[in-house]
Design a protein around this motif. Structure first.
Motif, PDB file in Angstrom:
ATOM      1  N   LEU A 156     -15.606 -38.432   6.073  1.00  0.00           N
ATOM      2  CA  LEU A 156     -14.300 -38.665   6.701  1.00  0.00           C
ATOM      3  C   LEU A 156     -13.206 -38.758   5.648  1.00  0.00           C
ATOM      4  O   LEU A 156     -12.087 -38.285   5.844  1.00  0.00           O
ATOM      5  CB  LEU A 156     -14.316 -39.936   7.549  1.00  0.00           C
ATOM      6  CG  LEU A 156     -14.778 -39.773   8.989  1.00  0.00           C
ATOM      7  CD1 LEU A 156     -14.910 -41.122   9.669  1.00  0.00           C
ATOM      8  CD2 LEU A 156     -13.850 -38.873   9.766  1.00  0.00           C
ATOM      9  N   GLU A 191      -9.827 -36.478   5.152  1.00  0.00           N
ATOM     10  CA  GLU A 191      -8.491 -37.039   4.922  1.00  0.00           C
ATOM     11  C   GLU A 191      -7.848 -36.420   3.682  1.00  0.00           C
ATOM     12  O   GLU A 191      -6.676 -36.024   3.703  1.00  0.00           O
ATOM     13  CB  GLU A 191      -8.581 -38.556   4.768  1.00  0.00           C
ATOM     14  CG  GLU A 191      -7.254 -39.209   4.425  1.00  0.00           C
ATOM     15  CD  GLU A 191      -7.404 -40.688   4.151  1.00  0.00           C
ATOM     16  OE1 GLU A 191      -6.642 -41.465   4.745  1.00  0.00           O
ATOM     17  OE2 GLU A 191      -8.280 -41.066   3.340  1.00  0.00           O
ATOM     18  N   ARG A 211      -6.820 -32.912   4.412  1.00  0.00           N
ATOM     19  CA  ARG A 211      -5.674 -32.909   5.322  1.00  0.00           C
ATOM     20  C   ARG A 211      -4.368 -33.195   4.571  1.00  0.00           C
ATOM     21  O   ARG A 211      -3.368 -32.501   4.742  1.00  0.00           O
ATOM     22  CB  ARG A 211      -5.905 -33.934   6.441  1.00  0.00           C
ATOM     23  CG  ARG A 211      -4.855 -33.952   7.510  1.00  0.00           C
ATOM     24  CD  ARG A 211      -5.221 -34.857   8.678  1.00  0.00           C
ATOM     25  NE  ARG A 211      -5.303 -36.255   8.301  1.00  0.00           N
ATOM     26  CZ  ARG A 211      -6.420 -36.987   8.301  1.00  0.00           C
ATOM     27  NH1 ARG A 211      -7.578 -36.450   8.675  1.00  0.00           N
ATOM     28  NH2 ARG A 211      -6.400 -38.255   7.954  1.00  0.00           N
ATOM     29  N   VAL A 216      -3.492 -41.241  12.890  1.00  0.00           N
ATOM     30  CA  VAL A 216      -4.687 -40.626  13.444  1.00  0.00           C
ATOM     31  C   VAL A 216      -4.992 -41.308  14.772  1.00  0.00           C
ATOM     32  O   VAL A 216      -5.170 -42.525  14.831  1.00  0.00           O
ATOM     33  CB  VAL A 216      -5.883 -40.761  12.473  1.00  0.00           C
ATOM     34  CG1 VAL A 216      -7.175 -40.331  13.144  1.00  0.00           C
ATOM     35  CG2 VAL A 216      -5.619 -39.950  11.210  1.00  0.00           C
ATOM     36  N   SER A 220      -7.466 -39.919  16.948  1.00  0.00           N
ATOM     37  CA  SER A 220      -8.905 -39.798  17.197  1.00  0.00           C
ATOM     38  C   SER A 220      -9.538 -38.826  16.210  1.00  0.00           C
ATOM     39  O   SER A 220      -8.861 -37.968  15.639  1.00  0.00           O
ATOM     40  CB  SER A 220      -9.173 -39.321  18.629  1.00  0.00           C
ATOM     41  OG  SER A 220      -8.716 -37.991  18.807  1.00  0.00           O
ATOM     42  N   HIS A 221     -10.838 -39.008  16.035  1.00  0.00           N
ATOM     43  CA  HIS A 221     -11.669 -38.093  15.255  1.00  0.00           C
ATOM     44  C   HIS A 221     -12.845 -37.685  16.133  1.00  0.00           C
ATOM     45  O   HIS A 221     -13.390 -38.510  16.879  1.00  0.00           O
ATOM     46  CB  HIS A 221     -12.293 -38.777  14.028  1.00  0.00           C
ATOM     47  CG  HIS A 221     -11.363 -39.089  12.912  1.00  0.00           C
ATOM     48  ND1 HIS A 221     -10.705 -38.134  12.193  1.00  0.00           N
ATOM     49  CD2 HIS A 221     -11.015 -40.274  12.375  1.00  0.00           C
ATOM     50  CE1 HIS A 221      -9.970 -38.708  11.263  1.00  0.00           C
ATOM     51  NE2 HIS A 221     -10.135 -40.012  11.347  1.00  0.00           N
ATOM     52  N   ILE A 248     -16.481 -35.726  15.129  1.00  0.00           N
ATOM     53  CA  ILE A 248     -17.152 -35.206  13.940  1.00  0.00           C
ATOM     54  C   ILE A 248     -18.619 -34.953  14.255  1.00  0.00           C
ATOM     55  O   ILE A 248     -19.262 -35.758  14.934  1.00  0.00           O
ATOM     56  CB  ILE A 248     -16.979 -36.158  12.734  1.00  0.00           C
ATOM     57  CG1 ILE A 248     -17.511 -35.548  11.448  1.00  0.00           C
ATOM     58  CG2 ILE A 248     -17.554 -37.525  13.013  1.00  0.00           C
ATOM     59  CD1 ILE A 248     -17.030 -36.264  10.183  1.00  0.00           C
ATOM     60  N   THR A 302      -3.484 -31.233  16.632  1.00  0.00           N
ATOM     61  CA  THR A 302      -4.912 -31.336  16.377  1.00  0.00           C
ATOM     62  C   THR A 302      -5.276 -30.440  15.196  1.00  0.00           C
ATOM     63  O   THR A 302      -4.888 -29.272  15.147  1.00  0.00           O
ATOM     64  CB  THR A 302      -5.732 -30.925  17.615  1.00  0.00           C
ATOM     65  OG1 THR A 302      -5.374 -31.782  18.699  1.00  0.00           O
ATOM     66  CG2 THR A 302      -7.228 -31.051  17.357  1.00  0.00           C
ATOM     67  N   ALA A 350     -15.384 -30.871  12.480  1.00  0.00           N
ATOM     68  CA  ALA A 350     -14.654 -32.052  12.944  1.00  0.00           C
ATOM     69  C   ALA A 350     -13.265 -31.684  13.446  1.00  0.00           C
ATOM     70  O   ALA A 350     -12.763 -30.592  13.179  1.00  0.00           O
ATOM     71  CB  ALA A 350     -14.536 -33.066  11.805  1.00  0.00           C
ATOM     72  N   GLU A 351     -12.669 -32.627  14.169  1.00  0.00           N
ATOM     73  CA  GLU A 351     -11.285 -32.514  14.617  1.00  0.00           C
ATOM     74  C   GLU A 351     -10.603 -33.866  14.471  1.00  0.00           C
ATOM     75  O   GLU A 351     -11.242 -34.907  14.644  1.00  0.00           O
ATOM     76  CB  GLU A 351     -11.191 -32.127  16.089  1.00  0.00           C
ATOM     77  CG  GLU A 351     -11.360 -30.691  16.389  1.00  0.00           C
ATOM     78  CD  GLU A 351     -11.083 -30.371  17.848  1.00  0.00           C
ATOM     79  OE1 GLU A 351     -10.702 -29.228  18.107  1.00  0.00           O
ATOM     80  OE2 GLU A 351     -11.258 -31.241  18.717  1.00  0.00           O
ATOM     81  N   THR A 352      -9.310 -33.833  14.189  1.00  0.00           N
ATOM     82  CA  THR A 352      -8.484 -35.031  14.133  1.00  0.00           C
ATOM     83  C   THR A 352      -7.221 -34.778  14.950  1.00  0.00           C
ATOM     84  O   THR A 352      -6.595 -33.731  14.784  1.00  0.00           O
ATOM     85  CB  THR A 352      -8.069 -35.361  12.684  1.00  0.00           C
ATOM     86  OG1 THR A 352      -9.244 -35.588  11.900  1.00  0.00           O
ATOM     87  CG2 THR A 352      -7.180 -36.594  12.615  1.00  0.00           C
ATOM     88  N   ILE A 362      -3.491 -36.023  15.371  1.00  0.00           N
ATOM     89  CA  ILE A 362      -2.467 -36.773  14.651  1.00  0.00           C
ATOM     90  C   ILE A 362      -1.262 -36.917  15.575  1.00  0.00           C
ATOM     91  O   ILE A 362      -0.740 -35.926  16.088  1.00  0.00           O
ATOM     92  CB  ILE A 362      -2.040 -36.040  13.362  1.00  0.00           C
ATOM     93  CG1 ILE A 362      -3.255 -35.872  12.453  1.00  0.00           C
ATOM     94  CG2 ILE A 362      -0.918 -36.795  12.656  1.00  0.00           C
ATOM     95  CD1 ILE A 362      -3.013 -34.966  11.281  1.00  0.00           C
TER      96      ILE A 362
END
Length: 183
Positions: free
Chosen positions: A40, A44, A47, A93, A95-96, A98, A126, A143-145, A147
């Protein structure tokens, strides 16, 4: 979309932004592979390098040609709206999601984190990721985040401006292939 990499491939993505990150000895867990929490942190770091630091005005400068952003980010150029909005907006953030598909063994040399902007909503963006071998031969994590843009003065979500929305939509890519359907 922006420029592509010279020869970089990813079997799960068509066009993407690639960030190369070096692993550290301390990233390993007792089983000899990169810890899930550390992954994770890799997302970050990638990103922030790809989207721009929300604290760019106080960050240490990078020198082109040394171990800075210019050497580690390639591919689709993501618009600078994240860094540009930082004076009035917090980027949080929400949600995540993963999926760990294979353990990442410690090794010398960089790991690739490939990013796509996969969804633009009125107050959020996203980001999808694939952690993989730089030659595309092995996928470790998908994974997805999400923002969310938060107005600093009110503490409430704020809508992206028309210009921000257009900029993000100009680099919109295919969502990463998560095995579990998004909720």
């Amino acid at each position: 979309m922006g420029n592509m990499h010279s020869g970089a491939t990813n079997p799960l993505l068509e066009e993407f932004t690639r960030v190369l990150l070096e692993l550290r000895w301390g990233d390993m867990d007792a089983y000899g592979h990169v810890n899930n929490v550390t992954q994770l942190k890799l997302l970050e770091e990638a990103r922030v390098r790809a989207l721009g630091s929300p604290t760019h005005s106080s960050d240490a400068p990078t020198t082109p040609g040394q171990h800075g952003v210019s050497d580690t980010v390639s591919g689709v150029e993501i618009p600078t709206i994240f860094a540009d909005a930082s004076a009035t907006t917090e980027l949080l953030v929400a949600s995540h999601a993963i999926e760990y598909r294979a353990p990442i063994p410690y090794r010398t040399g960089p790991i690739a984190v490939d990013l796509v902007i996969s969804e633009v909503r009125p107050a959020s963006v996203t980001v999808g990721y694939v952690i993989c071998e730089p030659d595309g031969s092995r996928t470790y994590t998908v994974a997805e985040t999400v923002i969310v843009f938060i107005d600093i003065a009110s503490g409430r979500p704020r809508r992206l401006s028309e210009a921000e929305t257009e900029a993000m939509e100009s680099v919109l890519g295919t969502p990463v292939p998560l095995r579990r359907a998004r909720r």
